[in-house]
Design an enzyme around this catalytic site. Sequence first.
Site, PDB file in Angstrom:
ATOM      1  N   TYR A   1      76.632   9.202  46.890  1.00 64.71           N
ATOM      2  CA  TYR A   1      76.581   7.804  46.412  1.00 64.71           C
ATOM      3  C   TYR A   1      75.944   6.918  47.484  1.00 64.71           C
ATOM      4  O   TYR A   1      74.984   6.189  47.228  1.00 64.71           O
ATOM      5  CB  TYR A   1      78.001   7.338  46.073  1.00 64.71           C
ATOM      6  CG  TYR A   1      78.122   5.869  45.743  1.00 64.71           C
ATOM      7  CD1 TYR A   1      77.361   5.300  44.719  1.00 64.71           C
ATOM      8  CD2 TYR A   1      79.003   5.040  46.438  1.00 64.71           C
ATOM      9  CE1 TYR A   1      77.473   3.952  44.410  1.00 64.71           C
ATOM     10  CE2 TYR A   1      79.119   3.704  46.134  1.00 64.71           C
ATOM     11  CZ  TYR A   1      78.352   3.161  45.120  1.00 64.71           C
ATOM     12  OH  TYR A   1      78.457   1.825  44.818  1.00 64.71           O
TER      13      TYR A   1
ATOM     14  N   LYS B   1      72.192   4.906  47.545  1.00 62.41           N
ATOM     15  CA  LYS B   1      72.094   3.449  47.699  1.00 62.41           C
ATOM     16  C   LYS B   1      71.370   3.087  49.011  1.00 62.41           C
ATOM     17  O   LYS B   1      70.680   2.060  49.067  1.00 62.41           O
ATOM     18  CB  LYS B   1      73.486   2.816  47.676  1.00 62.41           C
ATOM     19  CG  LYS B   1      74.197   2.938  46.319  1.00 62.41           C
ATOM     20  CD  LYS B   1      73.548   2.078  45.254  1.00 62.41           C
ATOM     21  CE  LYS B   1      74.454   1.915  44.037  1.00 62.41           C
ATOM     22  NZ  LYS B   1      73.895   1.036  43.018  1.00 62.41           N
TER      23      LYS B   1
END
Length: 244
Positions: free
Chosen positions: A150, A154
Amino acid sequence: MGMSGLTALVTGGTAGIGRAVAVQLAREGAEVVVHGRDADRGASVVAEIETAGGSARFVRADLADSGDIKRLAQEAGDVDVLINNAGIYKFLPTSDMTEDLLDQHMSLNTKAPYLLVKALAPGMVQRGRGSIVNISTLAAAVPTKGTGMYSASKAALEQLTRIWAAEYAEHGVRVNTVAPGPTRTPGTDAMDAVTLKAVADTTAMRRIAEPEEVASAVTFLASHRASYITGTVLEVAGGRPAIG
Ligand code: NAP
């Protein structure tokens, strides 16, 4: 913030942070294209905006599908404000991460924003104006256990923000990122409450944000009021606690 006459596309505008951004942009006068997969959620956001006197329409697309992304860009039309908000977050230690989940993170959190910028920024350049706001996470900068894929997906988006800002600045297009901390949304409601509270306790304010608090930073960066700001990553995350 003078957004009348502008069209804004908000991905993942059917829930949580995206929904709050869609409502705020509409309140500032933008015509909002609310994107998501769930038509009922989409209709509910459009109804909320229209009841308040704003203008919105829903476009359904699965951002895991490149063909659907291209169709979304076409159906959205001339977009002046692009909010790359839709994303997934599944927290697992590296040894438990599946290849499929790894691909989903990169596809939804990094590739979809890339393809949307590729499709929509040329129109902004042609019209000599545009603003793009990407939604990242505090976890892209602060090492957080279990968030490997994750955070990496990002962090890539944050670096793309700086590159796009440089690429498009001379054409009147600004590109920024908002990096939220723990925020109360349908996505985090589905998570273990202890984990969310534990993350909130690592902030100086020691609390979970409401989606509107994140949305107001996004709306500001998207607006003309941020006319000299590009390539920045704005943490909206309750502050960092001091050591000691
Ligand atoms: P959420 O409540 O889980 O809602 C996710 C949104 O993304 C929904 O509108 C959903 O649309 C859409 N979406 C998910 N998968 C999709 C797909 N494959 N194709 C198209 N749309 C899809 O999300 P949130 O918590 O508000 O988070 C929004 C953004 O903020 C994400 O990028 C997240 O990483 C970031 N963020 C959130 C937090 C937090 O604590 N909440 C903290 C830091 C960063 P449908 O329901 O219509 O399918």
